[in-house]
Motif scaffolding. Structure first.
Motif, mmCIF file in Angstrom:
data_model
loop_
_atom_site.group_PDB
_atom_site.id
_atom_site.type_symbol
_atom_site.label_atom_id
_atom_site.label_comp_id
_atom_site.label_asym_id
_atom_site.label_seq_id
_atom_site.Cartn_x
_atom_site.Cartn_y
_atom_site.Cartn_z
ATOM 1 N N TYR A 429 0.835 -1.208 0.000
ATOM 2 C CA TYR A 429 0.000 0.000 0.000
ATOM 3 C C TYR A 429 0.866 1.253 0.000
ATOM 4 O O TYR A 429 0.593 2.208 -0.731
ATOM 5 N N ARG A 430 1.922 1.257 0.806
ATOM 6 C CA ARG A 430 2.785 2.426 0.879
ATOM 7 C C ARG A 430 3.482 2.678 -0.463
ATOM 8 O O ARG A 430 3.632 3.833 -0.884
ATOM 9 N N TYR A 431 3.882 1.613 -1.129
ATOM 10 C CA TYR A 431 4.516 1.773 -2.431
ATOM 11 C C TYR A 431 3.525 2.360 -3.436
ATOM 12 O O TYR A 431 3.842 3.301 -4.176
ATOM 13 N N THR A 447 -9.302 16.518 12.853
ATOM 14 C CA THR A 447 -8.700 17.851 12.912
ATOM 15 C C THR A 447 -8.496 18.484 11.545
ATOM 16 O O THR A 447 -8.331 19.697 11.447
ATOM 17 N N GLY A 448 -8.492 17.679 10.472
ATOM 18 C CA GLY A 448 -8.214 18.211 9.148
ATOM 19 C C GLY A 448 -6.733 18.373 8.857
ATOM 20 O O GLY A 448 -6.370 18.875 7.793
ATOM 21 N N SER A 449 -5.866 17.962 9.763
ATOM 22 C CA SER A 449 -4.422 18.099 9.534
ATOM 23 C C SER A 449 -3.950 17.056 8.525
ATOM 24 O O SER A 449 -4.454 15.930 8.482
ATOM 25 N N ILE A 450 -2.965 17.434 7.726
ATOM 26 C CA ILE A 450 -2.421 16.534 6.702
ATOM 27 C C ILE A 450 -1.402 15.613 7.367
ATOM 28 O O ILE A 450 -0.422 16.065 7.946
ATOM 29 N N LEU A 451 -1.653 14.309 7.281
ATOM 30 C CA LEU A 451 -0.766 13.340 7.913
ATOM 31 C C LEU A 451 0.368 12.922 6.982
ATOM 32 O O LEU A 451 1.493 12.712 7.430
ATOM 33 N N GLU A 452 0.048 12.807 5.686
ATOM 34 C CA GLU A 452 1.045 12.309 4.751
ATOM 35 C C GLU A 452 0.601 12.691 3.342
ATOM 36 O O GLU A 452 -0.592 12.858 3.074
ATOM 37 N N ALA A 453 1.535 12.845 2.435
ATOM 38 C CA ALA A 453 1.232 13.140 1.034
ATOM 39 C C ALA A 453 2.275 12.450 0.165
ATOM 40 O O ALA A 453 3.439 12.308 0.551
ATOM 41 N N ASN A 454 1.839 12.018 -1.018
ATOM 42 C CA ASN A 454 2.749 11.249 -1.867
ATOM 43 C C ASN A 454 3.601 12.156 -2.753
ATOM 44 O O ASN A 454 3.491 13.395 -2.718
ATOM 45 N N ASN A 455 4.435 11.520 -3.549
ATOM 46 C CA ASN A 455 5.411 12.250 -4.359
ATOM 47 C C ASN A 455 4.723 13.139 -5.390
ATOM 48 O O ASN A 455 5.156 14.275 -5.640
ATOM 49 N N GLN A 456 3.646 12.669 -6.023
ATOM 50 C CA GLN A 456 2.963 13.447 -7.041
ATOM 51 C C GLN A 456 2.351 14.720 -6.453
ATOM 52 O O GLN A 456 2.351 15.779 -7.085
ATOM 53 N N PHE A 457 1.849 14.631 -5.217
ATOM 54 C CA PHE A 457 1.298 15.811 -4.558
ATOM 55 C C PHE A 457 2.399 16.837 -4.292
ATOM 56 O O PHE A 457 2.199 18.040 -4.485
ATOM 57 N N ARG A 458 3.562 16.362 -3.860
ATOM 58 C CA ARG A 458 4.659 17.279 -3.575
ATOM 59 C C ARG A 458 5.156 17.951 -4.848
ATOM 60 O O ARG A 458 5.529 19.129 -4.841
ATOM 61 N N LEU A 459 5.156 17.196 -5.960
ATOM 62 C CA LEU A 459 5.551 17.800 -7.229
ATOM 63 C C LEU A 459 4.524 18.824 -7.702
ATOM 64 O O LEU A 459 4.885 19.864 -8.269
#
Length: 774
Positions: A429-431, A447-459
């Motif tokens: 799943y993580r991959y 809370t609406g806080s962002i826990l994690e985001a993938n590489n495409q989101f960061r790009l």
């Protein structure tokens, strides 16, 4: 050979370590360990001289010292083994007023005369002084503590998470209360190593070797968390001595647990911590007035520790701690010649010896009998019969235990496999999450806080991992569309998916990006999360523009020739000079019907295009009575019902006014009415118009084939048609209901659909009612 009895609690760990590390042989002592012996059994074995040494509760030793009626001393102190940072634990946080005198509670303790027992009584006195409760204290071995603790009538348990690791998952009253008894960083001398009088009398030098070996083991435990790099639990194979403890919980217990540094394993103790318990509870129970000095003398180990300091074997009988004024009378019960006493006393001695055998695990021991009918012999026969019966039951229980152990082994194997599968699934799943082509973020639903985001989101956004963990989803999405729809922190278990088109998000460089967002709720651990997907919508908008442009061009190109076709068709039908026979007239009717149908489809395409295009052309908004429009629609499309056995049910109330474009309203009614005619082969079609709750209610219902509930939410989508054989025969473009919905919303209305397969459909439209004087 010295026999040492220990319990299965971690308090006996110094003796086990000394045994496994070979410290006893180092000081010239041969030792046999009896593991999992309950404290309640160790004391009588020591008292009778059946074993030479054993682990006893500190308070139990005090009782032996001060309450023995006999002047003969049978149990001698050695050194401390364990110091406990006690606290009171419970399955729930109860309040003093929750305790009732009408209910009897149980409370497990290692021994009826133990520090844990005194601590429990002192805690209840301080916590509920005005509400005394009935508590029955149960002597419980360490491997049964958790079972007793989980019983419904168990009030709680006094222990520490080091010796009872399962307590870490339950309520610790020291975290919520401020009572004198619950002072933190306070260690109570819990257990000590004691020797029988027979061992002191016969094996004085071996006793000193035992003390030296255990002292060295305690020093090893105190330093293991700093200097020992291996895995102590596995290297010494301690799971054999503590089978009830999970290796996964305890393998790092000794090298990492902070209580080891605090000195839980220490032969130097502070007996003053016992004085509040002894003063308020213990002395009152024994009804004797004693000063702390007397207790302090009984628990003074200075002479023994100073003698052990050179780490040389010596004779403990030379120490005053192991001497009494009546030293010449020291002996074990086995030295008394009980055969000279009467038969009853003879029987008592034999039964006592039998009980001691059983305490040592010799369950095959029996009383010697003969064929006489004397009273003592008949009692022996009955006792032996009872023992045989008990032995049979014990054997059955052993077989059941063996089966359970086999089952547990199978379950452990399955659990290990499940853990491997779970780990593989998580990595997979993580991959997929990290390298997905979609921009995805994981958001906390509370809370609406962002826990994690993938590489495409960061790009896409330019944010780094460090930026993302400090941000809230509402910091990225501009406007209040998300907060209005989701309301973070509320119970939204029914919200499984939410789509938000044309949303602006803020990139790290301050620029704004237009994207389509979809929220999907997922359950990770016990908490709810949202998986948020971000899709740039520029490509979608371009496709929609090209599609609309194509439809508009095609519709306009078809409209001109269709106008010519219908014009010439009307000319042929109206010219009476042409020699048409009946067959020719029927052909002209068919051509006219299909031309009208094609014109209707072209008008729908044009209407769809113009409704999508937000032009600024002025539209004629009027206030009108919808009844004449509905009647015209019914009259113009009545030819579609030819050949069908259909009844009409019309209930139209005149005088109700609505606001809008008359032609657009006729399109709404035409699409709904034509659909009802197309999908109803026999039965009834009803159209009603009335006032309902201050609104104009229009209902179009039929008894046709109905709508599949799986597609109920998709029938208003453009170009969507339910995949079925009937639909293929009837034909259509899938634009009618899409046009209806867009025009109803344009007129500030609302449309609701109800349908049952095989029974028909019902479309209800609500429009705002307009007063006549407006």
């Amino acid at each position: 050979m010295i026999q040492i009895c220990i319990t299965s609690r971690l308090s006996s760990l110094p003796v086990v370590v000394a045994y496994k590390k070979g410290y006893f042989e180092e000081f010239g002592v041969k030792v046999t360990l009896h593991v999992n012996t309950h404290h309640k059994a160790i004391l009588p074995l020591l008292d009778a001289g059946r074993v030479e040494a054993g682990e006893v509760p500190t308070i139990a030793y005090l009782q032996e010292s001060f309450l023995k009626k006999s002047k003969l001393k049978r149990i001698y102190k050695g050194i401390y083994l364990y110091h406990s940072p006690l606290s009171f634990y419970s399955r729930f946080q109860f309040k003093p007023e929750d305790l009732t005198r009408n209910k009897a509670y149980i409370l497990p303790v290692p021994h009826i005369n133990s520090v844990e027992r005194l601590f429990a009584e002192k805690f209840l006195e301080e916590y509920a002084p005005k509400n005394p409760v009935k508590v029955r204290y149960i002597d419980t071995p360490g491997f049964l503590e958790e079972k007793e603790f989980l019983k419904p009538n168990c009030l709680g348990l006094v222990s520490d998470p080091f010796s009872s690791p399962f307590l870490r998952n339950f309520q610790d009253f020291a975290n919520t209360l401020e009572l004198p008894i619950l002072k933190k960083d306070l260690l109570y001398p819990s257990t000590l190593l004691a020797f029988s009088g027979d061992a002191i009398l016969k094996t004085g030098r071996e006793v000193s070797g035992v003390l030296l070996a255990v002292k060295k083991a305690i020093d090893f435990l105190q330093n293991s968390n700093k200097d020992y790099n291996g895995n102590l639990w596995e290297d010494l194979q301690l799971s054999h001595f503590y089978p009830h403890l999970r290796v996964g919980e305890t393998k790092n217990l000794l090298t990492e647990h902070p209580l080891v540094q605090k000195g839980v394993f220490s032969y130097v103790g502070d007996e003053t911590t016992l004085f509040p318990l002894l003063k308020d509870v213990y002395f009152r129970l024994i009804r004797r007035v004693m000063q702390p000095d007397a207790v302090q003398d009984a628990l003074n180990f200075d002479e023994i520790l100073s003698a052990l300091e050179p780490k040389k074997v010596f004779d403990v009988r030379k120490l005053s701690s192991f001497q009494e004024p009546s030293n010449v009378k020291l002996h074990a019960p086995s030295q008394i010649n009980y055969r000279k006493l009467n038969a009853v006393r003879h029987l008592i001695v034999d039964v006592n010896s039998l009980v001691l055998d059983m305490l040592q695990g010799n369950y095959t021991s029996r009383l010697n009998t003969d064929e006489t009918l004397q009273l003592d012999n008949r009692v022996k026969v009955l006792v032996n019969s009872m023992l045989d019966s008990f032995n049979a039951k014990i054997e059955l229980q052993r077989e059941e235990i063996t089966e359970l152990e086999n089952l547990i082994s199978i379950l452990e194997i399955k659990l290990d496999r499940s853990a491997v599968d779970l780990q593989y699934s998580e990595e997979k799943y993580r991959y997929l999450f990290e390298f997905s082509r979609e921009a995805i973020a994981l958001v906390d639903a509370d809370t609406g806080s962002i826990l994690e985001a993938n590489n495409q989101f960061r790009l896409l956004t330019g944010y780094t991992r460090g930026d993302i963990t400090k941000m809230n989803i509402e910091d990225i999405i501009l406007g209040n569309q998300v907060s209005n729809q989701l309301r973070f922190g509320s119970d939204l278990s029914s919200d499984t998916m939410l789509s938000l088109p044309d949303v602006e998000i803020l990139a790290k460089d301050g620029s704004k990006l237009e994207v389509d967002i979809s929220f999907t709720s997922i359950l990770l651990s016990p908490k709810k999360r949202y998986q948020v997907q971000f899709r740039p919508n520029s490509e979608r908008k371009e496709q929609e523009r090209l599609q609309h442009e194509f439809i508009s061009n095609v519709s306009h190109e078809l409209r001109s020739p269709m106008t010519n076709i219908r014009g010439y068709l009307e000319f042929f039908k109206s010219d009476s000079s042409l020699p048409f026979n009946k067959e020719h007239i029927n052909m002209l009717e068919v051509i006219d019907k299909n031309a009208k149908r094609l014109s209707f489809l072209i008008e729908n395409l044009l209407k769809l295009t113009t409704s999508r295009e937000k032009d600024n052309e002025a539209e004629v908004i009027e206030i009108f009575d919808p009844v004449p429009v509905i009647e015209d629609v019914i009259h113009m499309n009545s030819h579609l019902a030819k050949g069908k056995s259909i009844e009409w049910d019309l209930s139209l109330k005149k005088g109700l006014l609505i606001r809008g474009i008359r032609f657009e309203f006729s399109q709404i009614i035409t699409n709904l009415y034509v659909n009802a005619l197309k999908y109803t082969f026999k039965g009834k079609i009803g159209i009603s118009l009335r006032e309902s709750n201050g609104k104009v209610e229009i209902i179009v219902e039929d008894t046709g084939i109905g709508i599949d509930p799986n597609y109920k939410n998709q029938i208003f989508d453009r170009f969507f048609r339910i995949p079925s054989t009937d639909n293929k025969k009837i034909g259509g473009t899938g634009l009618g209901l899409s046009i209806v919905k867009s025009l109803v919303e344009k007129m500030s209305g609302e449309i609701i659909v109800e349908s049952t397969m095989g029974e028909g459909s019902k479309f209800t439209i609500y429009f705002p009612k307009i007063n006549a004087n407006v």
